[in-house]
Design an enzyme around this catalytic site. Structure first.
Site, PDB file in Angstrom:
ATOM      1  N   GLU A   1      -0.516  84.362  -3.814  1.00 14.18           N
ATOM      2  CA  GLU A   1      -0.203  85.673  -3.227  1.00 14.18           C
ATOM      3  C   GLU A   1      -0.375  86.763  -4.278  1.00 14.18           C
ATOM      4  OE1 GLU A   1       3.723  85.432  -1.538  1.00 14.18           O
ATOM      5  OE2 GLU A   1       3.161  83.818  -0.184  1.00 14.18           O
TER       6      GLU A   1
ATOM      7  N   SER B   1       8.058  79.381   4.552  1.00 11.79           N
ATOM      8  CA  SER B   1       8.805  79.028   3.324  1.00 11.79           C
ATOM      9  C   SER B   1       8.013  79.386   2.076  1.00 11.79           C
ATOM     10  CB  SER B   1       9.256  77.567   3.343  1.00 11.79           C
ATOM     11  OG  SER B   1       8.180  76.658   3.347  1.00 11.79           O
ATOM     12  N   ARG B   2       7.063  78.546   1.680  1.00  8.20           N
ATOM     13  CA  ARG B   2       6.220  78.851   0.532  1.00  8.20           C
ATOM     14  C   ARG B   2       4.823  78.271   0.780  1.00  8.20           C
ATOM     15  NH1 ARG B   2       9.482  82.017  -0.616  1.00  8.20           N
ATOM     16  NH2 ARG B   2      10.685  82.284  -2.524  1.00  8.20           N
TER      17      ARG B   2
ATOM     18  N   HIS C   1       4.062  88.004   3.472  1.00 11.42           N
ATOM     19  CA  HIS C   1       5.356  87.534   2.930  1.00 11.42           C
ATOM     20  C   HIS C   1       6.470  88.563   3.190  1.00 11.42           C
ATOM     21  CE1 HIS C   1       7.181  84.714  -0.344  1.00 11.42           C
ATOM     22  NE2 HIS C   1       8.100  85.115   0.518  1.00 11.42           N
TER      23      HIS C   1
ATOM     24  N   ARG D   1      19.848  76.838   5.839  1.00 15.43           N
ATOM     25  CA  ARG D   1      20.442  78.041   6.457  1.00 15.43           C
ATOM     26  C   ARG D   1      19.450  78.701   7.417  1.00 15.43           C
ATOM     27  NH1 ARG D   1      22.529  78.576   0.639  1.00 15.43           N
ATOM     28  NH2 ARG D   1      20.285  78.544   0.305  1.00 15.43           N
ATOM     29  N   ILE D   2      18.211  78.939   6.951  1.00 14.93           N
ATOM     30  CA  ILE D   2      17.242  79.644   7.808  1.00 14.93           C
ATOM     31  C   ILE D   2      16.765  78.714   8.924  1.00 14.93           C
ATOM     32  CG2 ILE D   2      15.093  80.963   7.869  1.00 14.93           C
ATOM     33  CD1 ILE D   2      15.546  81.536   4.842  1.00 14.93           C
TER      34      ILE D   2
ATOM     35  N   MET E   1      15.921  71.898   7.366  1.00  8.94           N
ATOM     36  CA  MET E   1      16.962  72.414   8.274  1.00  8.94           C
ATOM     37  C   MET E   1      18.128  72.954   7.444  1.00  8.94           C
ATOM     38  SD  MET E   1      17.365  72.735  11.523  1.00  8.94           S
ATOM     39  CE  MET E   1      18.157  72.231  13.044  1.00  8.94           C
TER      40      MET E   1
END
Ligand code: NAP
Ligand code: GLV
Length: 321
Positions: free
Chosen positions: A268, A238-239, A287, A158-159, A156
């Protein structure tokens, strides 16, 4: 006086470089869509004072050992798991990232991915394009509701908070799990803190916005997917490294969870023959979280501001070390 050299690892519009051209000498990899080969990167960075790199470049101890002049690595991303920040610090190299400027754009994409996955939007679009729409029928492409459901946000920051604000607009209940409690989010967004397992067990949408670190590596594993509801939808913006992809594929194939929306992957770029691409209940994006033109320009501009600050002896705007 000799100008400081800045190396940019991908071709970017000249207009973004122009304001700094009187002060710095810019060198740039000349392809927009292909990464710079490692040996070229090392050769160029050896002579550079500043480096603007992408999340796809691995900035590790081996690389840092070979670039004695480098004073700053400005990563064009908020996530910096591609950089060994401690090794950079040991060598006195500043590392910066691009927080805030991409928050709202990435939250837009995360919520769009959630909606596309729940309402099967890419599948529905393909349905027409593949000429399968012959009749209207009661349960044709029926998906899951979003409004008034429970969103569980893991990470939780900024994004995460920006996604929670969007969720509130849809009347959703907001639950979150984070390393530290977020009193402001609890007050302003009526967000409820839950332990990780409890969030997995109760959320209709489990949304990953947690950075990839040693602690978060593969937190979404077989046990985690088993704890989720069968109706749950998993969103990862996220990742890829926070997910055990083999376990996710198994959970999707066996319908242990309903669907997944993925903007990021373990490795990726992912290819079209990857097992995830064969699954009807996986919506996959390359992405593109922060990929609006304006935001990408802001990210590059923030990188330059950080580089200019460090090379003139000022504090960087957004340091990570
Ligand atoms: P942020 O503001 O730093 O938020 C990260 C949050 O995760 C923080 O609240 C942090 O807690 C929490 N956290 C860190 N490690 C944790 C752990 N092990 N367990 C639980 N919570 C943990 O970062 P952001 O700007 O929101 O960005 C978040 C991530 O999104 C980035 O790191 C990046 O990987 C990803 N991202 C992806 C895209 C894309 O294109 N898909 C675009 C932008 C960002 P504390 O408050 O306690 O530090
Ligand atoms: C993108 O993934 C970022 O971390 O900015």
């Amino acid at each position: 006086m000799q100008k400081s050299v800045i190396y940019i690892t991908r071709k970017i519009p000249r207009t973004l470089v122009e304001p700094y051209e009187d002060t710095y000498e810019f060198r740039m990899w000349d392809k927009a869509d292909e990464p710079v080969p490692r040996d070229v990167l090392v050769t160029e960075a050896k002579n550079a004072d500043g480096l603007l790199c992408l999340l796809s470049e691995k900035i590790d101890a081996d690389f840092l050992d070979q670039v004695p002049n480098l004073k700053i690595v400005a990563n064009m991303a908020v996530g910096f798991d591609n950089i060994d920040v401690n090794e950079a610090k040991k060598r006195g190299i500043v590392v910066t990232n691009t927080p805030d400027v991409l928050t709202e754009t990435t939250a837009d994409l995360t919520f769009a991915l959630l909606m596309a996955t729940a309402r099967r939007i890419t599948e529905a679009s393909d349905y027409i394009k593949q000429d399968q729409w012959n009749h209207w029928s009661p349960f044709m492409l029926a998906g899951s509701d979003i409004h008034h459901k429970t969103i569980g946000i893991v990470g939780m920051g900024r994004i995460g908070e920006a996604v929670a604000r969007r969720a509130k607009g849809f009347g959703m209940k907001v639950k979150y799990y984070n390393r530290s409690r977020k009193p402001n989010a609890e007050q302003e967004l009526d967000a409820t803190y839950l332990a990780f397992d409890e969030l997995l067990e109760t959320a209709d949408f489990v949304v990953s916005l947690v950075p990839l670190t040693a602690e978060s590596k593969q937190i979404f594993n077989k046990e985690a997917f088993e704890k989720m509801k069968r109706s749950a939808i998993f969103i990862n913006a996220s990742r890829g490294g926070v997910v055990d992809e083999a376990a996710l594929i198994q959970a999707l194939e066996n319908k242990e969870i309903t669907a997944a929306g993925l903007d990021v992957f373990e490795k990726e770029p992912i290819s079209a023959d990857h097992p995830l691409m064969k699954l009807e209940n996986a919506v996959c994006l390359p992405h593109i979280g922060s990929a609006s033109t304006a935001t990408r320009e802001d990210m590059i501009s923030l990188c330059f501001k950080n580089i200019a600050a460090v090379l003139t002896g000022d504090e960087p705007l957004t340091p990570v070390n």
